[in-house]
Design a protein around this motif. Structure first.
Motif, PDB file in Angstrom:
ATOM      1  N   UNK A  27      12.124  10.599  -2.877  1.00  0.00           N
ATOM      2  CA  UNK A  27      12.037  11.570  -1.808  1.00  0.00           C
ATOM      3  C   UNK A  27      10.803  11.516  -0.949  1.00  0.00           C
ATOM      4  N   UNK A  28      10.020  10.431  -1.029  1.00  0.00           N
ATOM      5  CA  UNK A  28       8.793  10.347  -0.249  1.00  0.00           C
ATOM      6  C   UNK A  28       8.758   9.128   0.651  1.00  0.00           C
ATOM      7  N   UNK A  29       7.547   8.649   0.934  1.00  0.00           N
ATOM      8  CA  UNK A  29       7.365   7.540   1.875  1.00  0.00           C
ATOM      9  C   UNK A  29       6.574   6.382   1.287  1.00  0.00           C
ATOM     10  N   UNK A  30       6.145   6.463   0.044  1.00  0.00           N
ATOM     11  CA  UNK A  30       5.337   5.396  -0.545  1.00  0.00           C
ATOM     12  C   UNK A  30       6.165   4.136  -0.784  1.00  0.00           C
ATOM     13  N   UNK A  31       5.467   2.983  -0.829  1.00  0.00           N
ATOM     14  CA  UNK A  31       6.126   1.692  -1.002  1.00  0.00           C
ATOM     15  C   UNK A  31       5.462   0.931  -2.143  1.00  0.00           C
ATOM     16  N   UNK A  32       6.007  -0.259  -2.427  1.00  0.00           N
ATOM     17  CA  UNK A  32       5.431  -1.109  -3.468  1.00  0.00           C
ATOM     18  C   UNK A  32       5.525  -0.444  -4.837  1.00  0.00           C
ATOM     19  N   UNK A  33       4.483  -0.561  -5.675  1.00  0.00           N
ATOM     20  CA  UNK A  33       4.536   0.044  -7.011  1.00  0.00           C
ATOM     21  C   UNK A  33       4.604   1.568  -6.972  1.00  0.00           C
ATOM     22  N   UNK A  44       7.745   9.160  -3.924  1.00  0.00           N
ATOM     23  CA  UNK A  44       7.025  10.424  -3.733  1.00  0.00           C
ATOM     24  C   UNK A  44       5.791  10.452  -4.629  1.00  0.00           C
ATOM     25  N   UNK A  45       4.909   9.475  -4.449  1.00  0.00           N
ATOM     26  CA  UNK A  45       3.658   9.491  -5.204  1.00  0.00           C
ATOM     27  C   UNK A  45       2.749  10.588  -4.667  1.00  0.00           C
ATOM     28  N   UNK A  46       2.228  11.428  -5.565  1.00  0.00           N
ATOM     29  CA  UNK A  46       1.380  12.550  -5.169  1.00  0.00           C
ATOM     30  C   UNK A  46      -0.073  12.380  -5.602  1.00  0.00           C
ATOM     31  N   UNK A  47      -0.391  11.244  -6.232  1.00  0.00           N
ATOM     32  CA  UNK A  47      -1.753  11.023  -6.713  1.00  0.00           C
ATOM     33  C   UNK A  47      -2.597  10.286  -5.703  1.00  0.00           C
ATOM     34  N   UNK A  48      -3.746  10.862  -5.361  1.00  0.00           N
ATOM     35  CA  UNK A  48      -4.674  10.214  -4.437  1.00  0.00           C
ATOM     36  C   UNK A  48      -5.521   9.150  -5.108  1.00  0.00           C
ATOM     37  N   UNK A  56       0.166   7.793   3.109  1.00  0.00           N
ATOM     38  CA  UNK A  56       1.440   7.994   2.411  1.00  0.00           C
ATOM     39  C   UNK A  56       1.345   9.171   1.444  1.00  0.00           C
ATOM     40  N   UNK A  57       0.234   9.248   0.708  1.00  0.00           N
ATOM     41  CA  UNK A  57       0.047  10.353  -0.232  1.00  0.00           C
ATOM     42  C   UNK A  57       0.037  11.688   0.509  1.00  0.00           C
ATOM     43  N   UNK A  58      -0.664  11.748   1.631  1.00  0.00           N
ATOM     44  CA  UNK A  58      -0.733  13.005   2.379  1.00  0.00           C
ATOM     45  C   UNK A  58       0.640  13.400   2.915  1.00  0.00           C
ATOM     46  N   UNK A  59       1.425  12.429   3.364  1.00  0.00           N
ATOM     47  CA  UNK A  59       2.775  12.748   3.827  1.00  0.00           C
ATOM     48  C   UNK A  59       3.636  13.229   2.664  1.00  0.00           C
ATOM     49  N   UNK A  60       3.499  12.602   1.505  1.00  0.00           N
ATOM     50  CA  UNK A  60       4.253  13.040   0.332  1.00  0.00           C
ATOM     51  C   UNK A  60       3.883  14.465  -0.058  1.00  0.00           C
ATOM     52  N   UNK A 258       0.896   2.531 -10.663  1.00  0.00           N
ATOM     53  CA  UNK A 258       2.082   3.344 -10.409  1.00  0.00           C
ATOM     54  C   UNK A 258       1.670   4.679  -9.826  1.00  0.00           C
ATOM     55  N   UNK A 259       2.654   5.490  -9.438  1.00  0.00           N
ATOM     56  CA  UNK A 259       2.379   6.783  -8.834  1.00  0.00           C
ATOM     57  C   UNK A 259       2.294   7.904  -9.855  1.00  0.00           C
ATOM     58  N   UNK A 260       2.185   9.118  -9.337  1.00  0.00           N
ATOM     59  CA  UNK A 260       2.118  10.306 -10.174  1.00  0.00           C
ATOM     60  C   UNK A 260       3.117  11.352  -9.671  1.00  0.00           C
ATOM     61  N   UNK A 261       3.731  12.040 -10.621  1.00  0.00           N
ATOM     62  CA  UNK A 261       4.648  13.134 -10.322  1.00  0.00           C
ATOM     63  C   UNK A 261       3.942  14.457 -10.550  1.00  0.00           C
TER      64      UNK A 261
END
Length: 269
Positions: A27-33, A44-48, A56-60, A258-261
């Motif tokens: 549901x977000x805009x991040x790419x790659x890992x 939808x990575x939310x970790x800065x 991308x993080x700020x948009x998420x 990787x990202x964070x939820x």
């Protein structure tokens, strides 16, 4: 269970004024890992702090903010037992180093970020105070749940509520018991911290692996034991494995980049 952005809405009998959700990687805009499985865009990575593009993080975070009554109070999590009382925090931009947050003021959003660790949401049955805890094995063993409920009790006392409330808990997505391999030192830490009546159940939460000195740990079972110690037996959720469900969840064990939820809770009126 989820809407078009794949929010997970806890299925628990919390008071109607208690609102909560848990995000996934969708549901977000991040790419790659930090994107969808296979590196496709839309994560939808939310970790800065994980190396994702800041824009991308700020948009998420803006996407998530649309579902919330106010900006969450994001924390710097350190795998400890510190608890932030959001009723005393000046605002969402105040730097907060903690692994749990509690609130009783309306629309103060508690949030924890995870990518295998166990997010735990808490509320008293009357919905007077809420809390969120980040429970990796270190924080769980050291007492992050106990510290969170202690802080929630302080909020209840300050509001003149009953001294012996009924607690409800919801366990969010975390690494499952078939995937969370740990060493003997982790097993021993939990056994040493267990009370006599918990020892057998604590031992059962560790299944010996194929490699000598390795075990598979059940974070969900260990959290339920700590909650029961505090009189909280109304426990819901559990069973969603971040490591095996790559299409839906980020997992640090599966890929260290990787990202964070986020898992969030707040009081509404």
């Amino acid at each position: 269970m989820s809407n078009s952005r794949d929010w997970i809405i806890p299925d628990w009998p919390a008071h109607p004024r208690v609102r909560a959700l848990s995000t996934t990687r969708l549901g977000g805009v991040s790419v790659g890992p930090y994107g969808l499985a296979g590196g496709l865009p839309g994560g939808l990575n939310l970790g800065r702090h994980v190396g994702d593009a800041p824009e991308a993080v700020e948009q998420n975070r803006r996407i998530l903010r649309e579902a919330l009554p106010s900006e969450p109070v994001w924390m710097e999590q350190v795998h400890g037992t510190g608890v932030a009382d959001l009723d005393q925090v000046a605002g969402p931009l105040t730097p907060v180093v903690a692994d749990a947050a509690v609130a009783s003021c309306r629309d103060r959003v508690c949030v924890v970020m995870t990518a295998d660790c166990l997010p735990i949401l808490l509320s008293d049955a009357r919905g007077v105070t809420v809390g969120a805890a980040h429970a990796g094995w270190r924080g769980l063993c050291s007492g992050v749940i106990e510290r969170t409920i202690d802080a929630m009790m302080e909020r209840l006392r300050a509001s003149g509520q009953e001294a012996d409330p009924t607690w409800l808990a919801w366990l969010g997505p975390a690494i499952g018991p078939s995937c969370f391999e740990v060493g003997e030192e982790v097993r021993r830490a939990f056994l040493d911290a267990a009370r006599p009546d918990e020892w057998r159940a604590t031992e059962a939460a560790f299944v010996r692996g194929a490699v000598e000195g390795k075990f598979f740990a059940d974070l969900y079972a260990l959290a339920r034991l700590r909650l029961a110690r505090l009189g909280c037996t109304d426990v819901y959720g559990g069973g969603l494995c971040t490591m095996t469900d790559a299409s839906r969840f980020y997992s640090y064990r599966r890929a260290s980049t990787t990202g964070r939820m986020a898992t969030l809770i707040w009081r509404a009126e």
